[in-house]
Scaffold this active site. Sequence first.
Site, PDB file in Angstrom:
ATOM      1  N   SER A   1      -5.247  32.674  -3.832  1.00  0.00           N
ATOM      2  CA  SER A   1      -6.047  31.991  -2.665  1.00  0.00           C
ATOM      3  C   SER A   1      -5.283  31.482  -1.709  1.00  0.00           C
ATOM      4  CB  SER A   1      -6.600  30.878  -3.608  1.00  0.00           C
ATOM      5  OG  SER A   1      -7.496  29.971  -3.079  1.00  0.00           O
TER       6      SER A   1
ATOM      7  N   TYR B   1      -6.262  23.364  -9.791  1.00  0.00           N
ATOM      8  CA  TYR B   1      -6.498  24.760  -9.194  1.00  0.00           C
ATOM      9  C   TYR B   1      -5.800  25.270  -8.118  1.00  0.00           C
ATOM     10  CZ  TYR B   1      -9.152  28.527  -6.957  1.00  0.00           C
ATOM     11  OH  TYR B   1      -9.534  29.941  -6.282  1.00  0.00           O
TER      12      TYR B   1
END
Length: 678
Positions: free
Chosen positions: A555, A568
């Site tokens: 990501s 995250y």
Amino acid sequence: MTHADVAALLERSNRLGSDPRNTNYAGGNTSVKGADVDPVTNESVELLWVKGSGGDLGTLSESGLAVLRLDRMRALVDVYPGVDREDEMVAAFDYCLHGKGGAAPSIDTAMHGLVEAAHVDHLHPDSGIALATAADGEALTKECFGDRVVWVPWRRPGFQLGLDIAAIKAANPQAVGCILGGHGITAWGESSAECEARTLEIIRTAEQFIAQRGVDAPFGAVVPGHEALPDDERRERAAALAPVIRGLAATDRPQVGHFTDDDVVLDFLAREKLQQLAALGTSCPDHFLRTKVRPLVLDLPVTASLDEMTARLRELHAEYREDYRAYYERHATPDSPPMRGADPAIVLVPGVGMFSFGKDKQTARVAGEFYVNAINVMRGAEALSTYAPIPEAEKFRIEYWQLEEAKLRRMPPPKPLATRVALVTGAGSGIGKAVAKRLADEGACVVVADLNGDTAAETAAEIGNSDVAVPVQVDVTDETRVAAAFDEAARAFGGVDLVVNNAGLSISKPLLETSARDWDLQHDVMAKGSFLVSREAARVMIEQGLGGDIVYITSKNSVFAGPNNIAYGATKADQAHQVRLLAAELGEHGIRVNGINPDGVVRGSGIFAGGWGAQRAAVYGVPEEKLGEFYAQRTLLKREVLPEHVANAVFALTGGDLSHTTGLHVPVDAGVAAAFLR
């Protein structure tokens, strides 16, 4: 509108071809002769409709038929230059085509055109080939059928065989068909129904004759230590051996694998005649063109350890390659095509099963099916007499036939990921689903892995049948389940070449509201899960010795400090560093490890639909349905990132053009300046 005779031919062909007792996949051909109007002269013309080269009777449609002018085809008899030059006649068929001609005429076209009957069937039934390959096949044919079915000595398929059968039919008006020595059967009739009935009469009569007259245990006694392992143990051993065997079978060119442990295979592998009969190879041309001249047979008992089996397989593979090269050199002439590869297409492991290989899963599966046909043929021949296939020199003439070489050259070029087996985690939705579909579109076989077995199955079904995609339910946090997923891949396709670590979830909370459970859950799924998947992938890839690709869907958050995102973002940074660490460690094995850093992919995402979207929308103060647009507006390109864009990047990394790239992270974020790699 389809001609009535052609419609009847297609219906007959589909019925015959759908029953494996009658013929093998893509084996045999059928035909009809009839009249139609020539659109140029407006006069009636006699035509031959015959299954074209490469078609399958079970699925034959009108487009798969070659259509020839019968008068021109029969006129070829007057210019036939003799058996030494009969291959030239295949090119001559092109001058007999009617209209656009349909499919390319096969080598068996002469058989159908020259035999004086309105309908002709040529098939490869196991029972018929058993008679055809028995040492005293001619006498057995007479005993079985009397004068109703005639013996035709072996001759390579071609124009001369068509002349032979036409002459035999003319000389035996009482006959309904013939047994072709070493090959198959041919039947004829004046109506489609009559031809089909005679075809089935020959096949079923031969089956009954073998059952009634044949001896018990035609393959001999069971060899102690070669009995089939219990189901679970056998499947476990197959999964462990498959990557090793696939690596050996792919020494000359990449291959996809298929595993078969049907009772008929396991029984053959347990019997004392296994080595003797396997060494003789198959006989029907359709069989050995798919299975090669003979299989590789492991000569160890089931009590041998995995290490012992692996070591012995490597020794036998080296011997097989030497033997195959010697076979080629014994029979090759200056005009022979180059040797196509010395690796086995069939590998037999007593107690475990059969591993078959090909340029794609269907080819590998069909090769295994053909060897099952060959086992049935050998059983029938040994039950009645002694199995006596056609001579090795004849097999070579067909395997390295210039006509066969020309057929191979006509094949379309393979897709970029052909022969590669991919396993994609989190493939039931969103990015994973798009990646799985794109890899399959580019030629890969895909294992669709997801925590949700139902969505995995739905994605696999959307991609295609089990020759293209198989689903597997897996929890990536459980190393036992991860290993089981790779075992499924090994049994389905022979191993794994390309793994995409995509499984994930997201919980958006500020630091003080993030619980230890939130932290552990995200790190278990993404950091630990990627580690477990990559470790198992590396084990399989190293055993195969074929290199491979591991791709992490990380990501932009692996480098970008987004708000309220501690767990995250931290686990994505963990994944990003795994890419670098594994690229450094696995490079010596030819395994490339790369990552992709997408921006938020909202559309189609299971993560966003599961609550992450609402959480992130709240953080940014926008309606959830506008979140994708919000993300797009903060990028340099002002474009929303979709699952397909990430899938494009996966293909770019694995499709072949970046063969020397490893340890790279590719941004797919439409330009988030704060996430630029430094």
